[in-house]
Design an enzyme around this catalytic site. Structure first.
Site, PDB file in Angstrom:
ATOM      1  N   ASP A  72      30.163  36.441  29.276  1.00 34.96           N
ATOM      2  CA  ASP A  72      29.809  37.102  30.521  1.00 34.96           C
ATOM      3  C   ASP A  72      28.858  38.276  30.320  1.00 34.96           C
ATOM      4  O   ASP A  72      28.588  38.689  29.191  1.00 34.96           O
ATOM      5  CB  ASP A  72      31.070  37.587  31.249  1.00 34.96           C
ATOM      6  CG  ASP A  72      32.128  38.151  30.295  1.00 34.96           C
ATOM      7  OD1 ASP A  72      31.740  38.688  29.241  1.00 34.96           O
ATOM      8  OD2 ASP A  72      33.328  38.057  30.599  1.00 34.96           O
ATOM      9  N   ASP A 141      45.847  40.741  34.329  1.00 36.62           N
ATOM     10  CA  ASP A 141      46.182  39.849  35.440  1.00 36.62           C
ATOM     11  C   ASP A 141      45.942  38.389  35.078  1.00 36.62           C
ATOM     12  O   ASP A 141      45.874  37.521  35.946  1.00 36.62           O
ATOM     13  CB  ASP A 141      45.385  40.216  36.698  1.00 36.62           C
ATOM     14  CG  ASP A 141      43.872  40.157  36.490  1.00 36.62           C
ATOM     15  OD1 ASP A 141      43.437  39.781  35.384  1.00 36.62           O
ATOM     16  OD2 ASP A 141      43.132  40.488  37.430  1.00 36.62           O
ATOM     17  N   HIS A 143      43.284  36.975  33.721  1.00 39.81           N
ATOM     18  CA  HIS A 143      41.951  36.399  33.880  1.00 39.81           C
ATOM     19  C   HIS A 143      41.290  36.153  32.526  1.00 39.81           C
ATOM     20  O   HIS A 143      41.543  36.856  31.550  1.00 39.81           O
ATOM     21  CB  HIS A 143      41.061  37.250  34.790  1.00 39.81           C
ATOM     22  CG  HIS A 143      40.575  38.527  34.185  1.00 39.81           C
ATOM     23  ND1 HIS A 143      41.062  39.771  34.531  1.00 39.81           N
ATOM     24  CD2 HIS A 143      39.600  38.762  33.273  1.00 39.81           C
ATOM     25  CE1 HIS A 143      40.420  40.705  33.850  1.00 39.81           C
ATOM     26  NE2 HIS A 143      39.529  40.120  33.081  1.00 39.81           N
ATOM     27  N   GLU A 148      38.425  35.828  37.846  1.00 43.65           N
ATOM     28  CA  GLU A 148      39.498  36.629  38.426  1.00 43.65           C
ATOM     29  C   GLU A 148      40.563  35.735  39.070  1.00 43.65           C
ATOM     30  O   GLU A 148      40.333  34.542  39.308  1.00 43.65           O
ATOM     31  CB  GLU A 148      38.911  37.569  39.489  1.00 43.65           C
ATOM     32  CG  GLU A 148      37.744  38.410  39.014  1.00 43.65           C
ATOM     33  CD  GLU A 148      38.153  39.597  38.170  1.00 43.65           C
ATOM     34  OE1 GLU A 148      39.178  39.522  37.471  1.00 43.65           O
ATOM     35  OE2 GLU A 148      37.447  40.619  38.204  1.00 43.65           O
TER      36      GLU A 148
END
Length: 272
Positions: A72, A141, A143, A148
């Protein structure tokens, strides 16, 4: 899915680096048949990168015939910004090894056409013959990359708007000022990562415990995108080398059931 539990972050990082190095060496890459390595950013893989650098410096490993594809990059942040992922990778890994600059692939968050940039990235991976081993980290979380909670589990490289949780988490790199954190990023998709021949995920710390519980003990869910490792497309082909591996430290195991924790420890000890 194979789960490796190590006592601490240092040993977790060393195990992961040993495995990555082994796979590269076994492949015996050449200029015409390079090894394709997927690379993450963030704090979790720093130890892994340090261990790989040590192996290169000791003459045990060369990256001369390795092609990398990063997961990314932020949108609209200068490439030479200290917190860009271009800067991160060259500072923490690439500048310390013998990789050729032309073999490094990182998404361009300043491309005039971001959708085309993402399409071209997928085409570049395909043209290279696919990723041999995709390394990754995991967010609190659950991801993976910037996929996400709520991301499609079949997603490909695309533009993503970051959640408030991710912006808050990443603000530590931007003087703890949320306003300085880019609100969008380019990211490979879950489908992109899962198409790799192997996936190795590192997960450390108590703050990742809920994520690990969902990845290992929970159901596959687009709300915990890294849980897709349970459904790795090559899972039915597991023989000597499982194709999806999670390497974690004991602190990250705090939410696992006792039975699950003991099962994976026993499995690696050869008791099962």
């Amino acid at each position: 899915m194979r789960v490796i539990i190590e006592p601490n972050y240092e040993k977790m990082s060393k195990w992961a680096a040993d495995y990555v190095a082994k796979r590269i060496i076994e492949a015996n890459p050449t200029e015409s048949k390079p090894f394709k390595l997927g690379c993450p950013t963030g704090s979790s893989p720093l130890g892994l990168y340090k261990e790989l650098i040590k192996k290169y410096e000791a003459g045990e490993l060369s990256f001369k015939n390795v092609i990398t594809f990063n997961m990314d990059e932020y949108v609209k942040i200068p490439e030479d910004h200290p917190e860009s992922y271009h800067s991160f990778m060259w500072k923490n890994f690439f500048s310390h090894i013998d990789i050729k600059k032309e073999n490094v692939h990182i998404l361009d968050g300043n491309a005039p056409d971001l959708a085309k940039e993402c399409e071209d990235y997928e085409k570049a991976i395909e043209a290279a013959g696919g990723i041999d081993l995709f390394m990754g980290g995991v967010g609190p979380d659950g991801h993976l990359a910037f996929n996400e909670p709520g991301s499609s589990l079949a997603s490909k490289t695309r533009v993503k708007t970051l959640t408030t949780d991710t912006i808050i988490a990443n603000s530590r790199f931007f003087n703890n000022d949320m306003n300085l954190v880019p609100k969008q990023a380019l990211t490979v998709g879950i489908g992109t990562v899962m198409a790799a021949k192997e996936v190795l995920l590192v997960c450390n710390g108590h703050h990742k415990a809920r994520a690990l519980q969902h990845i290992v003990d929970g159901n596959v869910s687009h709300m915990w995108t890294a849980s897709m490792l349970q459904m790795h497309p090559h899972a039915s082909m597991l023989q000597m080398h499982p194709h999806a591996i999670v390497v974690c430290d004991e602190a990250a195991c705090d939410e696992l059931t006792v039975g699950t924790y003991k099962y994976y420890l026993d499995k690696e000890r050869g008791n099962l």
